[in-house]
Enzyme design. Structure first.
Site, mmCIF file in Angstrom:
data_model
loop_
_atom_site.group_PDB
_atom_site.id
_atom_site.type_symbol
_atom_site.label_atom_id
_atom_site.label_comp_id
_atom_site.label_asym_id
_atom_site.label_seq_id
_atom_site.Cartn_x
_atom_site.Cartn_y
_atom_site.Cartn_z
ATOM 1 C CE LYS A 562 -84.210 -36.711 -76.287
ATOM 2 N NZ LYS A 562 -84.595 -37.702 -75.286
ATOM 3 C CG LEU A 596 -97.707 -38.816 -75.311
ATOM 4 C CD1 LEU A 596 -97.687 -37.293 -75.271
ATOM 5 C CD2 LEU A 596 -99.041 -39.338 -74.789
ATOM 6 N N GLY A 648 -86.876 -36.606 -59.430
ATOM 7 C CA GLY A 648 -86.259 -37.326 -60.545
ATOM 8 C C GLY A 648 -86.795 -36.932 -61.896
ATOM 9 C CD GLU A 651 -81.103 -36.499 -67.976
ATOM 10 O OE1 GLU A 651 -80.234 -37.187 -67.408
ATOM 11 O OE2 GLU A 651 -82.006 -36.991 -68.681
ATOM 12 C CG ASP A 662 -84.401 -33.527 -74.259
ATOM 13 O OD1 ASP A 662 -83.872 -34.512 -74.818
ATOM 14 O OD2 ASP A 662 -85.545 -33.559 -73.791
ATOM 15 C CE LYS A 666 -87.853 -35.101 -75.769
ATOM 16 N NZ LYS A 666 -88.649 -34.957 -74.522
#
Length: 805
Positions: A562, A596, A648, A651, A662, A666
């Site tokens: 990203k 997606l 999991g 992070e 994060d 986005k």
């Protein structure tokens, strides 16, 4: 009678010579009446020409000459070729003393290769009891006095041939020297490039042969040279006219003049492989193939001459003057066309005549220079010509666009009067790539896509395994060969021209080498790899600095990273300018919604003119799981968070998820898809980590998770009834302005709302537009996980192969 002609590569070594002898022997045993025509062995003609050049420059040549002699005698030490070797000694010595040579002398020198070759095969056949007769074609084929490119005198030549074969007939195998002839003064002449084929064709005509069999090192005529294009396919049948087109445009198995004598007598020509007796080769007859043909031919020993000047544009008679001036010096022009400049004319001539052609044209246009109608005449030496025989101009845009996408820019192109053949002049160092690109485009066969994958962690490693598992099925269904030629981590790169296999993990450790991205680029260039895609599965800001370099060197980009789309708006714009400039694409669907189809949907809406007024949703699969579970279960926040860590979903240091950066990245990516000029600093981010827990290492934070419980228990308790917590991104405000409002925050929403009904680790996005009003477009599904993200990257690769290649 059949004429069997063997080329130089068939005679190059012991294996080839034995194969030739076996083929002749087999025909004799079957009672087939044959005549054999031979070229010089291997590269003997080139060697003789090199020695001649050295002698003319008074350079040392005797060592090379001795090596030539040894090569000619290595198969048969007792072979009596002393006369030919003595002739060479005297001719080279004379040239060395004079410091020059004529075309007549050159023909005498080059003729010795064919004579030695024919004497060798004659002797080997006699040694095994076959009645072979050495036949010097200088006694048969009589030509004019044009040394180097002599023209046969048919009547005299035919009489000589018929007289000879009346004397040597029956069970005699006449072994004839190809390429050479003589003029009326009994001086040696040669028939020009691939003249041995012409000799064989003339003999077939004069003798009314039932078939001419041309033995070479390949199984026939292919859609392209198999040595340059590994995917080339053999053409089973051709007509004379089709073969003549291929010959004219450079197919090196044929000679442009070979077909005419055969056509006159309707004699079939079969191209066969000396080393593969099972192959039926390519059959050439008068019958046209039903579908027509397409093939790629190459001319390599050429130069491009460019005439440029303001007075050339629209001026009548320029082409005629060019042809007349060059024809006066017997300089052949294979292509003439509008050059890269609108005021330029380009023409292609043999490389050995380029300097002379330039001088001739300078003299012809001397007056035009003084008037400044012509400004320059230049020679471009390192070029090749690719001819697409059978290519209709109506579909030429496909191979042409494919070349441009692969950064092969033709210097010149033209088409024939019929519009069925197109020729391109390209730089010689781009020839192999150009051929493979064009071939893959016009023949509908498997198209090779070469992938360089950077980063092979959870997402990258899963992607590699997915590609390897699906490769055969994709090749079968879509005619696409996905070839992973490079896998790299931060330390090593595994480079494999033919692609990696399932042992790639161990191969990186064993065979991987320290590298820079430039090394991967150079590897692709060195091996002429076409249709390049670089895939970034790292999370590295440093790696994104390579994007522009990759694009300018011919790579399209696919990325799950990203970072590149959230750096400064200046970099964001620079990258897109480079993509546009180099006609490359950059796909990054997984940057926001994993697998997606979010970014594609937003792009489609935005490009269609739909006014998007708001985008909001749950952007993080990790935080989706955390708050979905915490909101409906009677468990502490720290317990649910630890469960997400153990599964999991987060992070290794969960603060990277909890800080909200994060989600912010986005959201910024989506804003920029709407042409908003927001920077990362414009985002209002609700950091879920209390200030006193933001510093220190991950282990320290993990030891203090319970300190979060009271904070989030209170937030949960303060909600209205039937509400749940969701951590969302929200792009809103007047999105028609330069910047929008970007919020990343924890909110409480009705459990019955679309956001409230999200389960597990799913992501959800609501897209509001003017047309849809209060009813948003909702996209929901798995928003996290290596397999989902890798599948999304894989989807981008396949989308790129569909619309980009």
């Amino acid at each position: 009678m059949k004429i069997l002609k063997f080329g130089g590569k068939s005679l190059a070594n012991q294996k080839g010579i034995q194969a030739v002898v076996d083929i002749i022997t087999d025909n004799v045993k079957r009672g087939q009446l044959i005549t054999v025509v031979l070229s010089a062995r291997g590269k003997s003609t080139d060697e003789l020409e090199e020695i001649l050049e050295k002698a003319s420059r008074n350079e040392s040549y005797k060592e090379q000459l001795e090596a030539f002699k040894a090569y000619q005698k290595e198969i048969h030490q007792q072979l009596n070729i002393q006369e030919e070797l003595t002739v060479l000694d005297k001719l080279f010595e004379g040239v060395s003393l004079l410091g020059d040579y004529s075309k007549r002398i050159k023909d005498q020198v080059l003729s010795q290769g064919e004579i030695i070759s024919a004497k060798l095969i004659t002797q080997l056949l006699r040694d095994i009891g076959i009645n072979a007769n050495f036949t010097d074609s200088r006694e048969l084929i009589i030509t004019d006095a044009q040394f180097g490119e002599a023209q046969p005198l048919d009547k005299l030549s035919k009489e000589n041939v018929l007289d000879h074969f009346r004397k040597y007939n029956g069970d005699t195998v006449n072994v004839v020297t190809g390429f050479i002839a003589s003029n009326a003064n009994n001086e040696t002449t040669t028939l020009g490039r691939n003249g041995s084929n012409y000799t064989a064709s003339l003999l077939a005509n004069y003798l009314d042969a039932e078939e001419l069999q041309n033995f070479t090192h390949v199984n026939g005529i292919y859609t392209a040279d198999p040595e340059l294009v590994p995917d080339a396919k053999k053409i089973e049948k051709l007509s004379y006219s089709e073969a003549n087109e291929l010959a004219y445009f450079g197919t090196n198995i044929l000679h442009a003049k070979t077909i005419i004598p055969l056509l006159e007598k309707n004699i079939p020509l079969r191209i066969l492989n000396t080393f593969d007796h099972q192959s039926e080769g390519t059959l050439i007859t008068s019958k046209a193939s039903k579908k027509g043909i397409k093939s790629l031919s190459v001319l390599e020993n050429v130069s491009l001459i460019n005439l440029e000047g303001r007075g050339l544009l629209g001026k009548v008679g320029v082409d005629a003057r060019i042809f007349k001036a060059l024809a006066h010096k017997n300089i052949n022009v294979s292509i003439i066309s509008q050059g890269s400049s609108e005021r330029g004319i380009g023409l292609v001539v043999g490389a050995d005549r380029a300097k002379e052609a330039k001088l001739v044209l300078q003299q012809e246009f001397e007056t035009d220079f003084s008037k400044r109608d012509v400004s320059t005449i230049t020679i471009e030496k390192n070029v090749s010509v690719i001819s697409i025989v059978g290519q209709d101009l109506s579909t030429f845009h496909k191979p042409y666009n494919a070349l441009i996408r692969n950064q092969v820019i033709p210097l010149l192109f033209n088409n024939t009067v019929t519009g069925k053949n197109v020729s391109l002049v390209v730089k010689k160092d781009q020839l192999r790539k150009a051929l493979n690109v064009i071939h893959g485009e016009i023949f509908g066969i498997t198209k090779k896509i070469n992938l360089a994958i950077f980063g092979h962690g959870l997402v990258g490693g899963t992607l590699i395994d997915q590609i390897l598992k699906s490769a055969k099925d994709i090749e079968k269904r879509k005619k696409i060969d996905l070839n992973i030629f490079s896998i790299a981590n931060s330390r090593k790169a595994l480079l494999a021209i033919h692609g990696v296999d399932n042992s790639w993990k161990s191969d990186i450790e064993k065979k991987g080498v320290p590298y820079s991205v430039e090394d991967v680029i150079q590897f692709a260039e060195k091996h002429h790899l076409e249709n390049l895609i670089a895939i970034d599965n790292t999370a590295s800001a440093d790696f994104t600095e390579n994007y522009v370099n990759l694009v300018t060197n011919g790579f399209d980009l696919v990325s799950s990273n990203k970072v590149a789309n959230t750096l400064s708006f200046e970099f964001y714009n620079e990258l897109r300018e480079k993509l546009k400039e180099n006609q490359k694409q950059y796909l990054y669907e997984t940057n926001v919604g994993a697998g997606l189809p979010l970014i594609d949907t937003i792009k489609l809406l935005h490009l269609s003119g739909e006014n998007i007024t708001r985008i909001k949703g749950v952007f993080s699969g990790s935080l989706s799981y955390l708050f979905n579970t915490f909101s409906i279960e009677d468990r502490s926040f720290s317990e649910v968070l630890q469960e997400a860590i153990d599964k999991g979903f987060t992070e290794p240091d969960p603060r990277e998820d909890l800080c909200g950066n994060d989600v912010g990245r986005k959201l910024l990516i989506l804003a920029r898809e709407l042409d908003l000029k927001n920077e990362f600093e414009d985002i209002n981010i609700h950091n879920l980590i209390p200030e006193h827990l933001r510093d220190g290492d991950a282990n320290q934070f993990l030891g203090k998770l319970k300190e979060l419980d009271s904070i989030y228990e209170k937030i949960k308790a303060d909600q209205e009834p039937n509400h749940v917590l969701r951590y969302i991104g929200d792009l809103h405000g007047d999105l028609s302005q330069e910047k929008g409002l970007l919020d990343v925050k924890l909110v409480s929403v009705p459990e019955s709302s679309s956001l409230g009904q999200v389960k597990g680790s799913d992501s959800i996005f609501e897209i509001y537009t003017e047309s849809y009003g209060d009813q948003p477009i909702v996209i929901q599904g798995a928003g996290a996980g290596a397999a989902v993200t890798a599948r999304g990257v894989f989807g981008d690769i396949l989308r790129l192969t569909d619309k980009g290649f």
